[in-house]
Structure formats: structure tokens, C-alpha cells
Design an enzyme around this catalytic site. Structure first.
Site, mmCIF file in Angstrom:
data_model
loop_
_atom_site.group_PDB
_atom_site.id
_atom_site.type_symbol
_atom_site.label_atom_id
_atom_site.label_comp_id
_atom_site.label_asym_id
_atom_site.label_seq_id
_atom_site.Cartn_x
_atom_site.Cartn_y
_atom_site.Cartn_z
ATOM 1 N N ARG A 108 0.881 -1.322 0.057
ATOM 2 C CA ARG A 108 -0.055 0.005 0.093
ATOM 3 C C ARG A 108 0.776 1.308 0.069
ATOM 4 O O ARG A 108 1.645 1.363 0.876
ATOM 5 C CB ARG A 108 -0.918 -0.055 1.373
ATOM 6 N N HIS A 152 -3.188 10.877 0.960
ATOM 7 C CA HIS A 152 -2.542 10.670 2.211
ATOM 8 C C HIS A 152 -1.967 12.027 2.781
ATOM 9 O O HIS A 152 -0.720 12.236 2.678
ATOM 10 C CB HIS A 152 -1.720 9.599 2.197
ATOM 11 N N GLU A 197 -7.951 8.544 6.313
ATOM 12 C CA GLU A 197 -8.135 9.030 7.593
ATOM 13 C C GLU A 197 -8.975 10.597 7.494
ATOM 14 O O GLU A 197 -8.259 11.383 8.046
ATOM 15 C CB GLU A 197 -7.124 8.925 8.532
ATOM 16 N N ASN A 326 -7.909 1.469 9.570
ATOM 17 C CA ASN A 326 -6.510 1.649 10.202
ATOM 18 C C ASN A 326 -6.924 1.717 11.832
ATOM 19 O O ASN A 326 -7.658 2.402 12.189
ATOM 20 C CB ASN A 326 -6.059 3.114 9.859
ATOM 21 N N TYR A 328 -5.324 1.812 15.636
ATOM 22 C CA TYR A 328 -3.996 1.867 16.471
ATOM 23 C C TYR A 328 -4.514 2.123 18.064
ATOM 24 O O TYR A 328 -3.837 1.539 18.658
ATOM 25 C CB TYR A 328 -3.695 3.468 15.957
ATOM 26 N N GLU A 378 -3.759 -0.300 7.993
ATOM 27 C CA GLU A 378 -2.697 0.095 8.747
ATOM 28 C C GLU A 378 -2.918 -0.350 10.277
ATOM 29 O O GLU A 378 -3.934 -0.376 10.831
ATOM 30 C CB GLU A 378 -2.744 1.637 9.261
HETATM 31 C C1 BGC Z 1 -1.563 7.649 9.470
HETATM 32 C C2 BGC Z 1 0.093 7.538 9.218
HETATM 33 C C3 BGC Z 1 0.929 7.658 10.365
HETATM 34 C C4 BGC Z 1 0.471 6.714 11.386
HETATM 35 C C5 BGC Z 1 1.265 6.648 12.520
HETATM 36 C C6 BGC Z 1 -1.727 7.106 10.758
HETATM 37 O O1 BGC Z 1 -2.885 7.505 11.239
HETATM 38 O O2 BGC Z 1 -2.065 7.123 8.305
HETATM 39 O O3 BGC Z 1 0.344 8.456 8.061
HETATM 40 O O4 BGC Z 1 2.128 7.614 10.226
HETATM 41 O O5 BGC Z 1 -0.883 6.898 11.672
HETATM 42 O O6 BGC Z 1 1.095 7.861 13.238
#
Ligand code: BGC
Length: 473
Positions: A108, A152, A197, A326, A328, A378
Site C-alpha cells: 500500500r 494521504h 483518515e 486503520n 491503532y 494500517e
Molecule cells: C497515518 C500514518 C501515520 C500513522 C502513525 C496513521 O494515522 O495514516 O500516516 O504515520 O498513523 O502515526
């Protein structure tokens, strides 16, 4: 069927000569067998243009809002910029060799709008477009499937000068730009992601001013949310018109929201947070309507309402082929409506490590949004300072990935339609406002020599991709 194929099938961990090394469990008993993913599951790595390409003045590239933002004193922790980054623009060939050498089947990347249209619209810069043409061909020649993100975060500065995403015309500009790419690359790109995002763009770029274009205007952020949603919809419409061979979907950062305790106040605050974190994007895209906006900030909702015109939601809600997610961090809210961090925090500061949140997000999509096909586009973590004695011995990342993939395997077994996973990121890179102070790569980049050195996580992930399985507990 994905779910049936995944549930409880423990296949061989060995394929093409790569094996997961069983580690003894704490009790000394043999470990469980590896967890096999469904046949055809895509294992990928992800990057974005401004974070890795560098070469910001090469071959006619125009200026982006990130070039401008980085030049403003105090915006980037270490005063750096993406001007050189990983110099991927010149090293793409060996970077693709690296991906191939790891046995990773999908990549990607994002396309820099200012390389293709230096002024944002009008004149197409052939040399910029040729770069992505070579990249896509280079991937296919190596048997790696291309997943291209159209946007992006690197808006051409020329468009920002005309109001950027606050200007309703931005959705037309974006569709025209997307059409240039669909026309040139549409016969070879496997999956297109429209906008990375929208939430982060609106919040960090227009509410907190921590990212380009560095604005702090809540009402404007509402207009931006709507225009980004609309731009996504118009790009999907353009794609359907061109009938490329690939598939298209959005890329959303979803964060499950939890109350910090069982008080009704905390429950209500978590529900309100969910609107801001998730429903503002999921509902228009997948249900063709905005959620009830009464719980979000008045100025943000006023901005959304004023920007929304008749017919927009039909465009925004047009069917997509899949959803890029994504994942996190979760969001946890206390009874006073404040975010709290009860889970371990990564060195990113804002990220709580909570793998179960991935299952909760996927289960929600399955139950409340008609179970779309999902790619995890991600997921990752920065290097942990406690691993720093040996810069490529990133044990914390291996553990992070392993725990998240175990949860992902479980979610697939429960019936969530997930067909691929992309680790963020292939390379250490320019981490936006954090500059080069956080390293998110599976591959270390020495920013003085630009040498690449795969970390322990790269070989661990390579074994995962090759065997289509993760080690058992
Ligand atoms: C983003 C990335 C970023 C990653 C870590 C994501 O929200 O798409 O560009 O590097 O978070 O912070």
C-alpha cells in the site's frame, strides 16, 4: 467462506522454507500450533508519499501543504521535514526488492497529488505520473499487488490557496485528479483507497492545528469533514464511470470508544465520542446519512450542516467494494467526558495498546454496517525505547503485531470478513509533526546514510506472510 476457512484450522507453519520458531511457553509445555489464516489472505506493508519519497522538487513536483507547514517554525518536533525522508523517489526499485525479499505479497503506497498535478488541477505532469507508472509495473513484475491511496494528506498548496478542503469545489478537484490516475493506472492497480483518515485531517489539521494546514477553526473542520466525505463519493463515482479492473473503498481510522467506568455519565460520554471518532464517517459512507449530531461540538455540527447540500449523501453513500480500516488505539472516556489512558501507552504518546479493540471494531462493522469486506490498511507501533540497545531488535513491535494478529484471527473466525492486513510501516519515515523522532518501520532507516536494515519484526512478519499463519501461544 472466509469465516469457515479461518475457524480453528491449524495448518502447517512451514512454507517456502520459512518456519516459525516455536518458543517454549512459560510452563515449559509445547506451544499451541500456529494459527492459519484463510487461503488468499493478503499480507502487506504500507507507506505514504510525503512520509517516504523526499525529492520534493524533483521532476516538476508542485508544492504541498506539508512543505509549507514544515517550513513554519515550531510545527515539527525536531524542526525537520519530508524534503529527503527515505529518498524513496530515487530508491523505489531497491525498496520494492526489499518487499519482495521479505515475501510480502501486497504494498500500500500513496500517490502525491502535487507530483501528478503540480497546481492541483489542469496541467498533468507527465514525469510525476510516470513515477507511479514505474512503481506499479515494478510491483507487478515482482508479484506484489498494488494498493494505491489517492490522498494521504499532501494537498497541493495551490489548492490550499483557494481554500483547500474548506472549499466545496475540492470534491470536484479530487475527482478530476482521481480520474487522471484511474485512466493511467486503472488497468493494473488492484485496490484503490480514496482518502486516508478524514477524521485525522479534520481534527489535527483544522481543530488542533497540529498538522497541515495548521488551522484551528471548529466550524471550518465541519465543512472539511463533509467535503472529504463528498470527495470520496465523487471519486468512487468517477471510478465506476471508468470501469477499471480494480476495486475501490475508503480508508478510515476507527477507534472503539469505551466508558472508563459503569456510570451512566461515562456511558453517555463514550457514546458521544463514538459519533466523533467513527459514526461521522461510517454512517454517511455506509448508510448514506449522518448520525445524530446533537452530541458533537455545536460549531462542528453547524459546519457539517451548512456544507451539506441536497443529493450529497446519495453521492457519499454510493456502494464501495471494501472498507480500509486503520486501527491503532481505543478511546476511553471518563464520567466527566475526559479521555483517559488505562491501557499501556506506546512511545507515540497518544496510542494505547489494546489489541481487543480491533475485534470490537470489526464486530461492530459486522453487526451494524452489514459486514463489509475489510482490509486492515494500517496497524503498528513506534519503536519502544526499552529496545534501543540494539536498534533492529524491536521485540516490542513483534509482540504488538503478534497480539493484534491473534485478535484478528479470532475476529475472522467469528465471521468478520477481513481479507488482508497491512503493517504500518515498511520503513522508518517522516512521522508528521513528530518528524523523525518516532520510528514506525519494520525496516530501520539510517537517516544520515539512508541505509535500510530490516528489524527483527521484518523477519518475523516475513515468516507470517510466507506461511499465512502466526505462531500459536
Ligand atoms: C497515518 C500514518 C501515520 C500513522 C502513525 C496513521 O494515522 O495514516 O500516516 O504515520 O498513523 O502515526
Amino acid at each position: 467462506m472466509v469465516a469457515a476457512a479461518a475457524a480453528g484450522i491449524a495448518g502447517s507453519a512451514c512454507s517456502r522454507g520459512v518456519e516459525h520458531t516455536p518458543s517454549p511457553s512459560t510452563s515449559g509445555a509445547p506451544v499451541n500450533p500456529p494459527l492459519q489464516f484463510p487461503d488468499g489472505f493478503k499480507w502487506g506493508v504500507a507507506t505514504s508519499a510525503y512520509q517516504i519519497e523526499g525529492a520534493v522538487t524533483a521532476d516538476g513536483r508542485g508544492r504541498s501543504i506539508w512543505d509549507t507547514f514544515c517550513a513554519r517554525p515550531g510545527t515539527i518536533t525536531d524542526g525537520s521535514s519530508g524534503a529527503v525522508a527515505c529518498d524513496h523517489y530515487h530508491r523505489w526499485d531497491s525498496d520494492l526488492d526489499l518487499i519482495r525479499s521479505l515475501g510480502i505479497g501486497s504494498y500500500r503506497f500513496s500517490i502525491a497529488w502535487p507530483r501528478v498535478l503540480p497546481e492541483g488541477r489542469g496541467h498533468v505532469n507527465r514525469r510525476g505520473l510516470d513515477f507511479y507508472d514505474r512503481l506499479v509495473d515494478g510491483l507487478l513484475a515482482r508479484g506484489i499487488s498494488p494498493v494505491a491511496t489517492l490522498y494521504h494528506w499532501d494537498l497541493p498548496q495551490a489548492l490550499q490557496d483557494q481554500g483547500g478542503w474548506e472549499n466545496r469545489d475540492s470534491s470536484e478537484w479530487f475527482a478530476d485528479y482521481a480520474t487522471v490516475l484511474f485512466t493511467r493506472l486503472g488497468d493494473r492497480v488492484d485496490r484503490w483507497l480514496t482518502i486516508n483518515e478524514a477524521k485525522v485531517i479534520a481534527e489535527q489539521g483544522y481543530q488542533y492545528g497540529r498538522m497541515a494546514p495548521g488551522r484551528s477553526d471548529l466550524r471550518a473542520s465541519g465543512a472539511v469533514i463533509h467535503h472529504l466525505n463528498l470527495a470520496h463519493g465523487r471519486a468512487v463515482a468517477a471510478f465506476r464511470g471508468i470501469r477499471g479492473t480494480g476495486r475501490i473503498g475508503p480508508c478510515l481510522q476507527l477507534a472503539p470508544c469505551y466508558p472508563a467506568d459503569d456510570s451512566p455519565e461515562a456511558e453517555a460520554a463514550a457514546l458521544a465520542a463514538d459519533t466523533t471518532e467513527n459514526a461521522l464517517y461510517l454512517d454517511p459512507l455506509l448508510k448514506g446519512r449522518y448520525p445524530n449530531l446533537s452530541s458533537i461540538n455545536d460549531r462542528v455540527s453547524a459546519g457539517i450542516e451548512a456544507a451539506t447540500k441536497d443529493g450529497d449523501l446519495v453521492v457519499i453513500g454510493a456502494p464501495v467494494d471494501f472498507l480500509g480500516v486503520n486501527y491503532y488505539t481505543p478511546v476511553v472516556i471518563d464520567r466527566g467526558g475526559r479521555p483517559v489512558q488505562p491501557h499501556p501507552i506506546s512511545s507515540a504518546g497518544w496510542q494505547q495498546v489494546y489489541p481487543q479493540g480491533l475485534d470490537d471494531v470489526l464486530t461492530r462493522l459486522r453487526r451494524d454496517y452489514a459486514s463489509p469486506e475489510v482490509l486492515i490498511t494500517e496497524n503498528g507501533v513506534p519503536d519502544d525505547p526499552t529496545d534501543s540497545s540494539q536498534p533492529t531488535a524491536d521485540r516490542a513491535r513483534v509482540e504488538f503485531l503478534g497480539r493484534h494478529l491473534r485478535v484478528l484471527h479470532q475476529a475472522i473466525g467469528e465471521g468478520c470478513r477481513v481479507t488482508g492486513y497491512y503493517a504500518w510501516s515498511l520503513l522508518d519515515n517522516f512521522e508528521w509533526a513528530a518528524g523523525y523522532s518516532q520510528r514506525w518501520g519494520l525496516v530501520r532507516v539510517d537517516f544520515s546514510t539512508l541505509a535500510r536494515s530490516p528489524k527483527a519484526s521484518a523477519s518475523w512478519y516475513s515468516a507470517v506472510a510466507r506461511s499465512n499463519s502466526i505462531p500459536g501461544d
